[in-house]
Design a protein around this motif. Structure first.
Motif: not given
Length: 254
Positions: A146-175
């Protein structure tokens, strides 16, 4: 535009890239930064603030007479950057993956006369990343970041955060989605993430929001995470490997 070499008066309008420039040894050359450029704390003090990343005060920039401006496609406003390009050399980066972040560091270093320093920095970051990878490193754990509230927003695919989650060994639930989609409680329950990461920036999530999200997904572990580690694509990446190891240990992963 051809860059003026060597650069003597630099303005950076992206926080992570401002830190990069300082770490490349350009303390004296940096004359302007944004109000969100907070690192290195002891060095940004005294630099002229030219507004926010998306609300630049062009008059202040003109007063500083820069010979180089460092911007970013996502973090800055296109109209303002195009206006600045009419007057100054502006290097606009576009970083969506970890690999692109290393390429950016090298490109920026060459543009500001710090090619050797940037090459060494990129090599150090890349080497640190290799230390956190091992057989079986990637897990099946999915994360809603999650990156934002009101409204909730998440980091999905095609983002640097998505790439960092992969680097950390996780799967992006909204990838399977793109960029930063708005989500609600139903979307979160449908995605069924194993973990929810609440970022410290751009929205400063707190323990109050941990309880808020925990109520929506009682079977999901909700955690506060360092947003600078996951979203700053400059020299702060030097700190990423150690943080990721600690985070994985906290979660119970080796």
């Amino acid at each position: 535009m051809d860059y003026i070499m060597p650069t003597k008066r630099i303005i950076s309008v992206v926080p992570s890239q401002t830190e990069l420039l300082f770490d490349l040894g350009l303390d004296n050359e940096i004359v302007g930064i944004t109000k969100f450029c907070i690192h290195p704390a002891e060095k940004v003090i005294g630099k002229t603030v030219v507004g926010g990343t998306k609300t630049l005060h062009l008059d202040r920039i003109h007063d500083l007479k820069p010979d180089f401006i460092l911007a970013n496609k996502e973090e800055n406003t296109r109209e303002q950057i195009e206006e600045l390009q009419r007057h100054y050399p502006v290097h606009v980066t576009d970083v969506n993956t970890v690999a692109e972040s290393l390429a950016m560091i090298r490109e920026v270093g060459e543009s500001v006369g710090r090619k050797a320093e940037a090459e060494q920095l990129a090599k150090r970051i890349n080497a640190s990343f290799q230390t956190i990878k091992s057989p079986g490193y990637s897990s099946d754990l999915s994360v809603a970041y999650f990156i934002w509230r009101k409204p909730y927003r998440v980091a999905a695919g095609q983002t640097f955060i998505h790439s960092m989650l992969e680097l950390a060994g996780f799967q992006n639930a909204f990838g399977d989605q793109s960029r930063y989609p708005e989500v609600n409680g139903t979307d979160l329950k449908t995605a069924r993430p194993d973990l929810v990461f609440l970022s410290s920036e751009p929205y400063p999530f707190s323990k109050k929001q941990v309880a808020e999200l925990q109520e929506i997904c009682p079977d999901t572990r909700v955690m506060l995470v360092d947003g600078e580690i996951f979203s700053w694509y400059g020299s702060r990446l030097l700190k990423a490997a150690e943080y990721i190891r600690h985070l994985r240990h906290t979660i119970g992963l080796l």
